[in-house]
Design an enzyme around this catalytic site. Structure first.
Site, PDB file in Angstrom:
ATOM      1  N   ASN A   7       9.187  -9.426  -9.439  1.00  0.00           N
ATOM      2  CA  ASN A   7       9.513  -8.144  -8.535  1.00  0.00           C
ATOM      3  C   ASN A   7       9.722  -9.153  -6.854  1.00  0.00           C
ATOM      4  O   ASN A   7       9.422 -10.059  -6.597  1.00  0.00           O
ATOM      5  CB  ASN A   7       8.337  -7.996  -8.383  1.00  0.00           C
ATOM      6  CG  ASN A   7       7.580  -7.181  -7.361  1.00  0.00           C
ATOM      7  OD1 ASN A   7       8.776  -6.532  -6.506  1.00  0.00           O
ATOM      8  ND2 ASN A   7       6.604  -6.541  -7.409  1.00  0.00           N
ATOM      9  N   ARG A  91      11.380  -5.186 -11.068  1.00  0.00           N
ATOM     10  CA  ARG A  91      11.000  -3.761  -9.694  1.00  0.00           C
ATOM     11  C   ARG A  91      11.983  -3.471  -9.031  1.00  0.00           C
ATOM     12  O   ARG A  91      12.026  -4.773  -8.499  1.00  0.00           O
ATOM     13  CB  ARG A  91       9.113  -4.545  -9.575  1.00  0.00           C
ATOM     14  CG  ARG A  91       8.634  -3.201  -8.085  1.00  0.00           C
ATOM     15  CD  ARG A  91       7.813  -3.546  -7.519  1.00  0.00           C
ATOM     16  NE  ARG A  91       7.404  -2.970  -7.101  1.00  0.00           N
ATOM     17  CZ  ARG A  91       7.300  -3.014  -5.377  1.00  0.00           C
ATOM     18  NH1 ARG A  91       6.892  -4.003  -5.060  1.00  0.00           N
ATOM     19  NH2 ARG A  91       6.644  -2.080  -5.012  1.00  0.00           N
ATOM     20  N   HIS A 180       4.758   3.448  -5.093  1.00  0.00           N
ATOM     21  CA  HIS A 180       3.661   3.134  -6.595  1.00  0.00           C
ATOM     22  C   HIS A 180       3.868   4.118  -7.625  1.00  0.00           C
ATOM     23  O   HIS A 180       2.884   4.085  -8.504  1.00  0.00           O
ATOM     24  CB  HIS A 180       2.033   3.619  -5.711  1.00  0.00           C
ATOM     25  CG  HIS A 180       2.181   2.412  -4.339  1.00  0.00           C
ATOM     26  ND1 HIS A 180       1.035   3.262  -3.380  1.00  0.00           N
ATOM     27  CD2 HIS A 180       2.513   1.162  -3.896  1.00  0.00           C
ATOM     28  CE1 HIS A 180       1.330   1.704  -2.396  1.00  0.00           C
ATOM     29  NE2 HIS A 180       1.647   1.269  -3.144  1.00  0.00           N
ATOM     30  N   ARG A 241       0.215  -0.087   8.192  1.00  0.00           N
ATOM     31  CA  ARG A 241       1.719   1.496   8.795  1.00  0.00           C
ATOM     32  C   ARG A 241       0.580   2.361   9.240  1.00  0.00           C
ATOM     33  O   ARG A 241      -0.237   2.617   8.616  1.00  0.00           O
ATOM     34  CB  ARG A 241       2.566   1.401   7.222  1.00  0.00           C
ATOM     35  CG  ARG A 241       3.089   0.167   6.737  1.00  0.00           C
ATOM     36  CD  ARG A 241       3.959   1.019   5.193  1.00  0.00           C
ATOM     37  NE  ARG A 241       4.901   0.117   4.619  1.00  0.00           N
ATOM     38  CZ  ARG A 241       4.344   0.044   3.422  1.00  0.00           C
ATOM     39  NH1 ARG A 241       3.346   0.306   2.512  1.00  0.00           N
ATOM     40  NH2 ARG A 241       5.236  -0.483   3.146  1.00  0.00           N
ATOM     41  N   GLU A 384       0.605  -3.685 -12.740  1.00  0.00           N
ATOM     42  CA  GLU A 384       2.656  -3.204 -12.906  1.00  0.00           C
ATOM     43  C   GLU A 384       2.877  -3.781 -14.369  1.00  0.00           C
ATOM     44  O   GLU A 384       4.276  -3.297 -14.151  1.00  0.00           O
ATOM     45  CB  GLU A 384       2.830  -2.987 -11.338  1.00  0.00           C
ATOM     46  CG  GLU A 384       2.025  -2.195 -10.589  1.00  0.00           C
ATOM     47  CD  GLU A 384       1.708  -1.874  -8.756  1.00  0.00           C
ATOM     48  OE1 GLU A 384       1.428  -2.580  -8.506  1.00  0.00           O
ATOM     49  OE2 GLU A 384       2.881  -1.445  -8.099  1.00  0.00           O
TER      50      GLU A 384
END
Ligand code: ADP
Length: 397
Positions: A7, A91, A180, A241, A384
């Site tokens: 990743n 990923r 996601h 964010r 993940e």
């Protein structure tokens, strides 16, 4: 059979080697501050022994070189030879509309990933650099791209088209993509297994609440709505964010603060959210502690987050015509007993009845709803990396 999962972030690289017979990692680690001073590799073996290497790491190629060296180190290495790696799963953040599933990487896929750079300028370049580094250092080992956006490609146009002139979608690809996806897919599949029901029969709302946070409505195993949009900035208030805003706020702040486009982008992504509201931290643990000590702005950040999550749950139940399972995952979802409790408060009108005793868990896969709750409330730690490894194995077997 061993799969390497990578990743690559803009200045970081997370990796795991997963033994697919046991489905457990036999080594994992993180390279931070790539391209900056003070770069560091933290490597963990299956026995949880930690090794820290501090050295100059100019780019992702160097980072992967260092990781591979660590994996085959004579004393502590997880494997003897890189040939033991059966395949590599990457990923990839953005697959645009081209990818609704994971794919084996070939020249045409590489070109398509490059075409998506405009959509994800911060994320896709390091993903591409990671793939190229592996092609160079582990030639012949198949590589698979697993996209954050792919799972949400099942949304209908009415869910993903914005109220802009349609040509902007055609010309620039401006639409809701959602992110996601790998996490939402993994936890929804786990939910069906835990509930011993076919996923085709379930209406699931999956809350991935970490530093980045998104919610997805999943009907019959397919994503039908999600809170992140064209970029991961949309939806819930997050660690740094802003989440959804009246778009006029953006131009107003740019005028008042004299921000350039890049400055505004950086502001919305890294200085807003829970950090901006609380003025303390982007980390929900720090914010929870400050709120307990009476800090009003920390409490306000938690209240906004809880309000946003509740609002999405209500709207997604409306879209799906009910909800059978509510899932909490990622850092906050898996660990914050108080956040789960406040989100689920006064939700029995939707059949959501949390058991406050069962809810006292962290990071375990548990049904935390009352026995008579119409909707199951599940805590499911996301994985993940395993999902990426499973897709990689399926495509390369
Ligand atoms: P990401 O992968 O997006 O960086 P994570 O899923 O690791 O994020 O989640 C990180 C967030 O989870 C942080 O804000 C952290 O404070 C929060 N978190 C972790 N443990 C707890 C806890 N026990 N209580 C509340 N929040 C927690």
């Amino acid at each position: 059979m061993k799969i390497l999962v990578l990743n690559c972030g803009s200045s970081s690289l997370k990796y795991q080697v997963i033994d697919m017979d046991t489905r457990n990692p036999i080594a994992k680690g993180l390279v931070e501050r790539i391209g900056n001073q003070g770069a560091v590799l933290t490597h963990c073996t299956a026995l949880q022994e930690k090794e820290i290497v501090k050295t100059e790491i100019e780019n992702h190629t160097k980072a992967i070189e260092l990781v591979l060296k660590q994996l085959v180190a004579p004393e502590t290495g997880a494997i003897k030879d890189l040939k033991e790696i059966y395949a590599i799963g990457h990923r990839v953040v953005h697959g645009g509309e081209k990818f609704a599933k994971s794919v084996i990487i070939d020249d045409s896929v590489m070109q398509a990933l490059k075409d998506c750079i405009e959509l994800a300028p911060l994320h896709n370049p390091p993903n591409i650099a990671g793939i190229q580094a592996c092609q160079k250092m582990m030639p012949g080992i198949p590589q698979v791209a697993v996209f954050d956006t792919a799972f949400h490609q099942t949304m209908k146009p009415s869910s993903y088209i914005y109220g802009l002139p349609y040509e902007y979608y055609e010309k620039y690809g401006i639409r809701k993509y959602g992110f996601h996806g790998t996490s939402h897919k993994y936890v929804s599949q786990r939910a069906a297994i835990l509930l011993k029901k076919p996923i085709e029969d379930l209406k699931i709302i999956s809350c991935h609440l970490g530093n980045g946070a998104s919610i997805a409505a999943i009907r019959g195993g397919r994503s039908v709505e999600t809170s992140m949009g064209f970029t991961p900035l949309d939806g819930l208030l997050m660690g740094t964010r802003s989440g959804a805003l009246d778009p006029a706020v953006v131009t107003y702040i740019m005028c008042r603060q004299n921000f350039t486009v890049d400055q505004m982008n950086d502001f919305l992504n890294s200085k807003c959210g829970a950090l901006g509201v609380s003025g303390i931290s982007s980390d929900f643990r720090d914010i929870e502690v400050a709120a307990e000590q009476g800090n009003m702005r920390a409490q306000l950040a938690l209240d906004i987050f809880e309000h946003d999550v509740k609002q999405f749950i209500g709207s997604y139940a409306a879209v799906m015509g009910g909800v059978d399972a509510l899932i909490f995952t990622a850092g906050v979802g898996e660990n914050s007993v108080s956040m789960r409790a406040s989100v689920c408060k006064n939700m029995s009108y939707l059949g959501i009845n949390l058991d406050l005793e069962k809810n006292k868990v962290r990071g375990e896969e548990v049904d935390v709803s009352q026995a008579n709750s119409r909707c199951s409330v599940l805590v499911i730690p996301t994985n993940e990396e395993l999902m990426i490894a499973l897709d990689t194995l399926e495509l390369t077997k």
